[in-house]
Scaffold this motif. Structure first.
Motif, short mmCIF file in Angstrom:
data_model
loop_
_atom_site.label_atom_id
_atom_site.label_comp_id
_atom_site.label_asym_id
_atom_site.label_seq_id
_atom_site.Cartn_x
_atom_site.Cartn_y
_atom_site.Cartn_z
N VAL A 171 29.16 -51.48 19.61
CA VAL A 171 30.00 -51.62 18.42
C VAL A 171 30.79 -52.92 18.50
O VAL A 171 31.57 -53.11 19.44
CB VAL A 171 30.96 -50.43 18.25
N SER A 172 30.57 -53.80 17.55
CA SER A 172 31.44 -54.97 17.38
C SER A 172 32.69 -54.48 16.67
O SER A 172 32.68 -54.25 15.45
CB SER A 172 30.74 -56.06 16.55
N LEU A 173 33.76 -54.29 17.45
CA LEU A 173 34.94 -53.58 16.99
C LEU A 173 36.01 -54.54 16.48
O LEU A 173 36.72 -55.17 17.26
CB LEU A 173 35.50 -52.73 18.15
N GLY A 174 36.10 -54.66 15.17
CA GLY A 174 37.16 -55.46 14.57
C GLY A 174 38.18 -54.56 13.91
O GLY A 174 37.82 -53.58 13.24
N PHE A 175 39.46 -54.89 14.07
CA PHE A 175 40.54 -54.15 13.42
C PHE A 175 41.11 -54.92 12.23
O PHE A 175 42.19 -54.59 11.73
CB PHE A 175 41.65 -53.83 14.42
N ASP A 176 40.41 -55.95 11.78
CA ASP A 176 40.95 -56.82 10.74
C ASP A 176 40.64 -56.35 9.31
O ASP A 176 40.96 -57.04 8.35
CB ASP A 176 40.48 -58.26 10.92
N ALA A 177 40.05 -55.15 9.17
CA ALA A 177 39.90 -54.57 7.84
C ALA A 177 41.19 -53.89 7.37
O ALA A 177 41.28 -53.46 6.22
CB ALA A 177 38.75 -53.57 7.82
N LEU A 178 42.18 -53.80 8.26
CA LEU A 178 43.45 -53.18 7.90
C LEU A 178 44.09 -53.89 6.71
O LEU A 178 44.03 -55.12 6.59
CB LEU A 178 44.42 -53.24 9.07
N ALA A 179 44.76 -53.12 5.87
CA ALA A 179 45.44 -53.69 4.71
C ALA A 179 46.52 -54.69 5.12
O ALA A 179 46.82 -55.62 4.38
CB ALA A 179 46.05 -52.57 3.87
N THR A 180 47.09 -54.51 6.31
CA THR A 180 48.17 -55.39 6.77
C THR A 180 47.67 -56.64 7.48
O THR A 180 48.47 -57.52 7.81
CB THR A 180 49.08 -54.63 7.75
N ASP A 181 46.36 -56.74 7.72
CA ASP A 181 45.84 -57.86 8.49
C ASP A 181 45.85 -59.15 7.66
O ASP A 181 45.51 -59.13 6.46
CB ASP A 181 44.41 -57.57 8.96
N PRO A 182 46.21 -60.29 8.27
CA PRO A 182 46.22 -61.55 7.51
C PRO A 182 44.83 -62.01 7.06
O PRO A 182 44.75 -62.93 6.24
CB PRO A 182 46.85 -62.55 8.49
N ALA A 183 43.76 -61.39 7.55
CA ALA A 183 42.42 -61.71 7.04
C ALA A 183 42.30 -61.33 5.57
O ALA A 183 41.45 -61.88 4.87
CB ALA A 183 41.35 -61.01 7.86
N ASN A 184 43.10 -60.40 5.13
CA ASN A 184 43.27 -60.09 3.70
C ASN A 184 41.93 -59.83 3.00
O ASN A 184 41.64 -60.40 1.96
CB ASN A 184 44.01 -61.24 3.00
N GLY A 185 41.14 -58.93 3.60
CA GLY A 185 39.83 -58.66 3.02
C GLY A 185 39.71 -57.28 2.42
O GLY A 185 39.17 -57.11 1.33
N LEU A 186 40.21 -56.25 3.13
CA LEU A 186 40.09 -54.87 2.68
C LEU A 186 41.45 -54.19 2.75
O LEU A 186 42.42 -54.78 3.24
CB LEU A 186 39.06 -54.13 3.53
N ARG A 187 41.52 -52.95 2.28
CA ARG A 187 42.78 -52.20 2.25
C ARG A 187 42.65 -50.93 3.09
O ARG A 187 43.08 -49.85 2.71
CB ARG A 187 43.15 -51.85 0.81
N VAL A 188 42.08 -51.06 4.25
CA VAL A 188 41.81 -49.93 5.13
C VAL A 188 43.09 -49.53 5.88
O VAL A 188 43.92 -50.37 6.21
CB VAL A 188 40.69 -50.29 6.12
N THR A 189 43.24 -48.24 6.16
CA THR A 189 44.39 -47.74 6.91
C THR A 189 43.99 -47.38 8.34
O THR A 189 42.79 -47.29 8.68
CB THR A 189 44.99 -46.49 6.24
N GLU A 190 44.98 -47.13 9.17
CA GLU A 190 44.73 -46.74 10.55
C GLU A 190 43.96 -45.42 10.62
O GLU A 190 43.18 -45.19 11.56
CB GLU A 190 46.05 -46.63 11.31
N LYS A 191 44.17 -44.56 9.65
CA LYS A 191 43.49 -43.27 9.63
C LYS A 191 41.97 -43.46 9.58
O LYS A 191 41.22 -42.69 10.22
CB LYS A 191 43.95 -42.46 8.41
N ALA A 192 41.49 -44.47 8.86
CA ALA A 192 40.04 -44.70 8.79
C ALA A 192 39.49 -45.05 10.16
O ALA A 192 38.38 -44.61 10.52
CB ALA A 192 39.74 -45.82 7.79
#
Length: 341
Positions: free
Chosen positions: A277-298
């Protein structure tokens, strides 16, 4: 679960970069790994030092010319009287291979895809040891460990056979997967970084032993721009061995988890002996990558899904740049996996 990492990651300081014509500070700072280390320590996981497997496994994935460039570019740049770091000023887009007699400026324009991937004095050391963290992690899985986590920095999934980009230099997950697969084994890679894993796709495009899937924000107007569409399914020798699940800008938990589930089921149908698994946590809504609105629950949900499979699992760290939430999202993911305390 054992966690493999190297302190050499601190040698890499990208400094300021340019993206879409705008100068900004690089998000790939050493504090990223500090936050992740706090998460794994709070889970009482065993931390293992990276070990040197040499350059040979790197050369099964990357061209000799590219490896030579990364190893020597900074010194050649400085010897040429050029300032600061190696940053491409021109881009070669037509030649199939670089020339040995090109200047370091020309080589930078051939091997580096953008201006957010500078090479400084410590970049080769950090990138080399990021790969050397992924390799012993894969070795642990091969020797019977069911779950292993490689804390790699710099990340790797944008690096292709002869190029780097997206703040990545060596493709850590591809190097580990190639070493693990050898000449016979089947493995699957699932990329959940917010950006498409274009380098990993490039490397395994015609390899039907390695199934590659990626759930990410659509490349329309988003890095890496050129790849990550649904109709990319693998080359002539491996049609069906690539699966892309691009999502609309701002997509949230439901679509993200659905995309991951689709990738996971497809990966398991490949009948792999291990899943990487290429594990990125940058889909989070708070991430400066600003791509998705994913939460920690996901991420916790995805961890739970991965924890339920019977196939051995190797996690290879990719993105994740919100220093305020990185530790907590990693803990939520590990909790879902069933190992956090």
């Amino acid at each position: 679960m054992k966690v493999v990492c190297s302190t050499h990651h601190r040698a890499h300081f990208p400094g300021n970069v340019v993206e879409n014509g705008v100068a900004r500070s690089s998000r790939d700072v050493p504090e990223r790994l500090d936050a992740l280390l706090r998460a794994v320590k709070s889970a009482s996981l065993e931390i293992v030092d990276a070990t040197d497997h040499g350059r040979a496994p790197l050369a099964t994935v990357h061209s000799a010319a590219y490896l030579d460039f990364l190893a020597t570019a900074y010194q050649e740049w400085k010897s040429s009287g050029l300032p600061a770091r190696v940053i491409p000023a021109v881009f070669e887009t037509r030649r199939p291979a670089c020339r040995d007699d090109w200047s370091v400026i020309a080589k930078a324009g051939f091997h580096l895809r953008d201006q957010i991937t500078p090479v400084n004095e410590g970049t080769w050391l950090a990138a080399y040891w990021a790969a050397q963290a992924a390799l012993p992690a894969a070795e642990l899985v091969k020797n019977g460990e069911r779950q292993v986590y490689a804390l790699c920095r710099p990340s790797g999934h944008h690096a292709g056979r002869d190029f780097g980009g997206g703040a990545t230099y060596l493709n850590n997950v591809a190097i580990a997967a190639k070493w693990f697969a050898g000449e016979a084994e089947r493995v699957a890679i699932i990329d959940i970084d917010v950006h498409h894993g274009n380098g990993t796709q490039d490397i395994f495009w015609n390899d039907d032993r390695v199934f590659f899937s990626s759930v990410h924000r659509s490349p329309k107007g988003y890095y890496p721009h050129f790849t990550g569409y649904r109709d990319e399914v693998g080359g002539p020798g491996a049609t069906g061995s690539t699966l892309n699940w691009p999502m609309r800008e701002g997509a949230a938990d439901v679509e993200f988890v659905e995309g991951f589930r689709t990738c996971l089921f497809a990966a398991l149908k490949h009948d792999p002996v291990a899943i990487f698994v290429s594990l990125g946590f940058d889909a989070l809504a708070t991430d400066p990558a600003n791509g998705l609105r994913v939460t920690e629950k996901a991420y916790e949900t995805i961890g739970t899904m991965l924890g339920s499979i019977e196939v051995p699992l190797l996690l290879v760290q990719e993105g994740g740049y919100d220093l305020g939430t990185l530790e907590t999202v990693a803990r939520r993911f590990l909790s879902g996996l069933g190992i956090a305390r």
